[in-house]
Motif scaffolding. Structure first.
Motif, short mmCIF file in Angstrom:
data_model
loop_
_atom_site.label_atom_id
_atom_site.label_comp_id
_atom_site.label_asym_id
_atom_site.label_seq_id
_atom_site.Cartn_x
_atom_site.Cartn_y
_atom_site.Cartn_z
N MET A 1 0.82 -1.17 -0.08
CA MET A 1 0.02 -0.01 -0.04
C MET A 1 0.83 1.38 -0.05
SD MET A 1 -3.04 1.01 -0.16
CE MET A 1 -4.25 2.15 0.34
N LYS A 2 1.96 1.13 0.71
CA LYS A 2 2.96 2.38 0.83
C LYS A 2 3.45 2.84 -0.52
CE LYS A 2 6.73 3.88 3.46
NZ LYS A 2 7.67 3.60 4.71
N LYS A 3 3.64 1.77 -1.24
CA LYS A 3 4.43 1.75 -2.62
C LYS A 3 3.28 2.41 -3.58
CE LYS A 3 8.01 0.84 -5.10
NZ LYS A 3 9.40 1.56 -4.88
N GLN A 6 3.36 6.20 -2.69
CA GLN A 6 4.28 6.78 -3.34
C GLN A 6 4.44 7.03 -5.00
OE1 GLN A 6 7.45 4.21 -1.89
NE2 GLN A 6 7.94 5.40 -0.26
N THR A 7 3.90 5.98 -5.56
CA THR A 7 3.76 6.08 -7.02
C THR A 7 2.65 7.12 -7.43
OG1 THR A 7 4.14 3.85 -7.26
CG2 THR A 7 3.36 4.87 -9.20
N GLY A 8 1.57 7.39 -6.75
CA GLY A 8 0.57 8.11 -6.97
C GLY A 8 1.13 9.64 -6.68
N VAL A 9 1.70 9.63 -5.67
CA VAL A 9 2.30 11.12 -5.32
C VAL A 9 3.30 11.54 -6.47
CG1 VAL A 9 3.65 12.47 -3.82
CG2 VAL A 9 1.83 10.97 -2.97
N ALA A 10 4.29 10.76 -6.97
CA ALA A 10 5.01 10.96 -7.94
C ALA A 10 4.27 11.09 -9.07
CB ALA A 10 5.96 9.71 -8.36
N VAL A 11 3.11 10.52 -9.67
CA VAL A 11 2.55 10.93 -10.66
C VAL A 11 1.87 12.26 -10.64
CG1 VAL A 11 0.34 10.09 -12.09
CG2 VAL A 11 2.08 8.50 -11.44
N LEU A 62 6.20 12.77 -0.18
CA LEU A 62 7.08 11.70 -0.62
C LEU A 62 8.10 11.57 0.30
CD1 LEU A 62 7.01 9.59 -2.87
CD2 LEU A 62 8.34 11.17 -4.28
N ALA A 63 8.80 12.47 0.60
CA ALA A 63 10.20 12.10 1.61
C ALA A 63 9.50 11.51 2.83
CB ALA A 63 10.75 13.26 1.99
N PHE A 64 8.21 11.80 3.51
CA PHE A 64 7.71 11.29 4.71
C PHE A 64 7.18 10.04 4.18
CE2 PHE A 64 3.93 10.53 7.11
CZ PHE A 64 4.29 10.61 8.58
N LEU A 65 6.64 9.63 3.33
CA LEU A 65 6.22 8.35 2.91
C LEU A 65 7.28 7.40 2.72
CD1 LEU A 65 3.52 8.98 0.52
CD2 LEU A 65 3.39 8.12 2.84
N SER A 66 8.56 7.72 2.36
CA SER A 66 9.58 6.99 1.95
C SER A 66 10.70 6.71 3.04
CB SER A 66 10.31 7.41 0.75
OG SER A 66 11.05 8.44 0.97
#
Length: 74
Positions: A1-3, A6-11, A62-66
């Motif tokens: 779910m975390k990945k 992260q992909t959604g935020v990057a998009v 994104l930094a917080f999620l990763s």
């Protein structure tokens, strides 16, 4: 779910980069004859600044999620 998050935020960051690119592309299209002519609407300039602010906010998200939750550091 975390990945997936992260992909959604990057998009979203890539999509928010379109309007600032079009603001920059307008003077380039007028000065370089090989490029197609493009006229950006007037509201693109404030929307471009808002998009850049959202990209910065999403980069912090994104930094917080990763980040590693155990270490307490980014």
């Amino acid at each position: 779910m975390k990945k997936i998050k992260q992909t959604g935020v990057a998009v979203l960051m890539i999509l928010f980069a379109v309007i600032p690119f079009l603001v920059i592309y307008e003077p380039l299209s007028q000065s370089i004859p090989a490029l197609p002519k493009y006229e950006a609407p007037g509201w693109f300039i404030p929307a471009g600044f808002i998009s850049i602010a959202l990209i910065v906010a999403l980069s912090f998200l994104l930094a917080f999620l990763s980040s590693n939750g155990d270490s307490g550091k980014y």
